[in-house]
Design a protein around this motif. Structure first.
Motif, PDB file in Angstrom:
ATOM      1  N   ASN A  27       0.842  -1.192   0.000  1.00 42.27           N
ATOM      2  CA  ASN A  27       0.000   0.000   0.000  1.00 42.27           C
ATOM      3  C   ASN A  27       0.881   1.246   0.000  1.00 42.27           C
ATOM      4  N   PHE A  29       1.418   5.043  -1.450  1.00 43.11           N
ATOM      5  CA  PHE A  29       0.992   6.245  -2.156  1.00 43.11           C
ATOM      6  C   PHE A  29       2.218   7.021  -2.616  1.00 43.11           C
ATOM      7  N   THR A 100       4.222   6.782   2.665  1.00 39.68           N
ATOM      8  CA  THR A 100       2.878   7.294   2.864  1.00 39.68           C
ATOM      9  C   THR A 100       1.905   6.346   2.171  1.00 39.68           C
ATOM     10  N   SER A 101       0.940   5.875   2.953  1.00 45.01           N
ATOM     11  CA  SER A 101      -0.062   4.945   2.448  1.00 45.01           C
ATOM     12  C   SER A 101      -1.431   5.594   2.534  1.00 45.01           C
ATOM     13  N   TYR A 102      -2.386   4.927   1.919  1.00 44.72           N
ATOM     14  CA  TYR A 102      -3.739   5.493   1.862  1.00 44.72           C
ATOM     15  C   TYR A 102      -4.764   4.494   2.381  1.00 44.72           C
ATOM     16  N   LYS A 103      -5.608   4.993   3.246  1.00 41.96           N
ATOM     17  CA  LYS A 103      -6.801   4.250   3.642  1.00 41.96           C
ATOM     18  C   LYS A 103      -7.996   5.148   3.347  1.00 41.96           C
ATOM     19  N   SER A 105     -10.331   7.789   3.295  1.00 39.90           N
ATOM     20  CA  SER A 105     -10.503   9.095   3.950  1.00 39.90           C
ATOM     21  C   SER A 105      -9.244   9.629   4.625  1.00 39.90           C
ATOM     22  N   TYR A 106      -8.160   8.914   4.638  1.00 40.63           N
ATOM     23  CA  TYR A 106      -6.941   9.515   5.200  1.00 40.63           C
ATOM     24  C   TYR A 106      -5.671   8.839   4.712  1.00 40.63           C
ATOM     25  N   TYR A 107      -4.590   9.636   4.807  1.00 37.81           N
ATOM     26  CA  TYR A 107      -3.258   9.142   4.499  1.00 37.81           C
ATOM     27  C   TYR A 107      -2.481   9.016   5.799  1.00 37.81           C
ATOM     28  N   TYR A 108      -1.534   8.134   5.808  1.00 40.84           N
ATOM     29  CA  TYR A 108      -0.668   8.003   6.981  1.00 40.84           C
ATOM     30  C   TYR A 108       0.725   7.617   6.528  1.00 40.84           C
ATOM     31  N   THR A 109       1.711   8.008   7.320  1.00 46.08           N
ATOM     32  CA  THR A 109       3.116   7.734   7.004  1.00 46.08           C
ATOM     33  C   THR A 109       3.715   6.879   8.101  1.00 46.08           C
TER      34      THR A 109
END
Length: 123
Positions: A27, A29, A100-103, A105-109
């Motif tokens: 996953n 981004f 940085t990944s994507y779920k 409604s939000y991104y997280y690193t």
């Protein structure tokens, strides 16, 4: 989830060369900084070299002039070319990536590590 898979380690004679590769998958981004670290028995893990997504590099003093880090952003892969290797550089070499990944409604690193590849410098 993100996986990092290293390759290219092995046995090399003093003064020889190796090229390590690390491919990231999962996953993804975007990938920010990618780097190589090493850990010798009984010692702390230390930075070998790092490279940002824009291509800026940082090297440990011990490797300057002998090691070259590069990356292929299209392949999510980082490399390190190591020349004039010394016996004291025998260690497990680890790849690290800030991803940085994507779920929905939000991104997280997060920071990820590979499983490590053994480099042995010996005659």
């Amino acid at each position: 989830q993100v996986q990092l898979v290293e390759s290219g380690g092995g046995l090399v004679q003093p003064g020889g060369s190796l090229r390590l590769s690390c491919a990231a998958s999962g996953n993804i981004f975007s990938i920010n900084t990618m780097g190589w670290y090493r850990q010798a028995p009984g010692k702390q893990r230390e930075l070998v070299a790092a490279i940002t997504s824009g291509g800026s590099t940082n090297y440990a003093d011990s490797g300057k002039g002998r090691f070259t880090i590069s990356r292929d952003n299209a392949k999510n892969t980082v490399y390190v070319q190591m020349n004039s290797l010394k016996p004291e550089e025998t260690a497990v070499y680890y790849c690290n990536a800030d991803v940085t990944s994507y779920k929905p409604s939000y991104y997280y690193t997060d920071s990820y590590w590979g499983q490590g590849t053994q480099v042995t410098v010996s005659s």
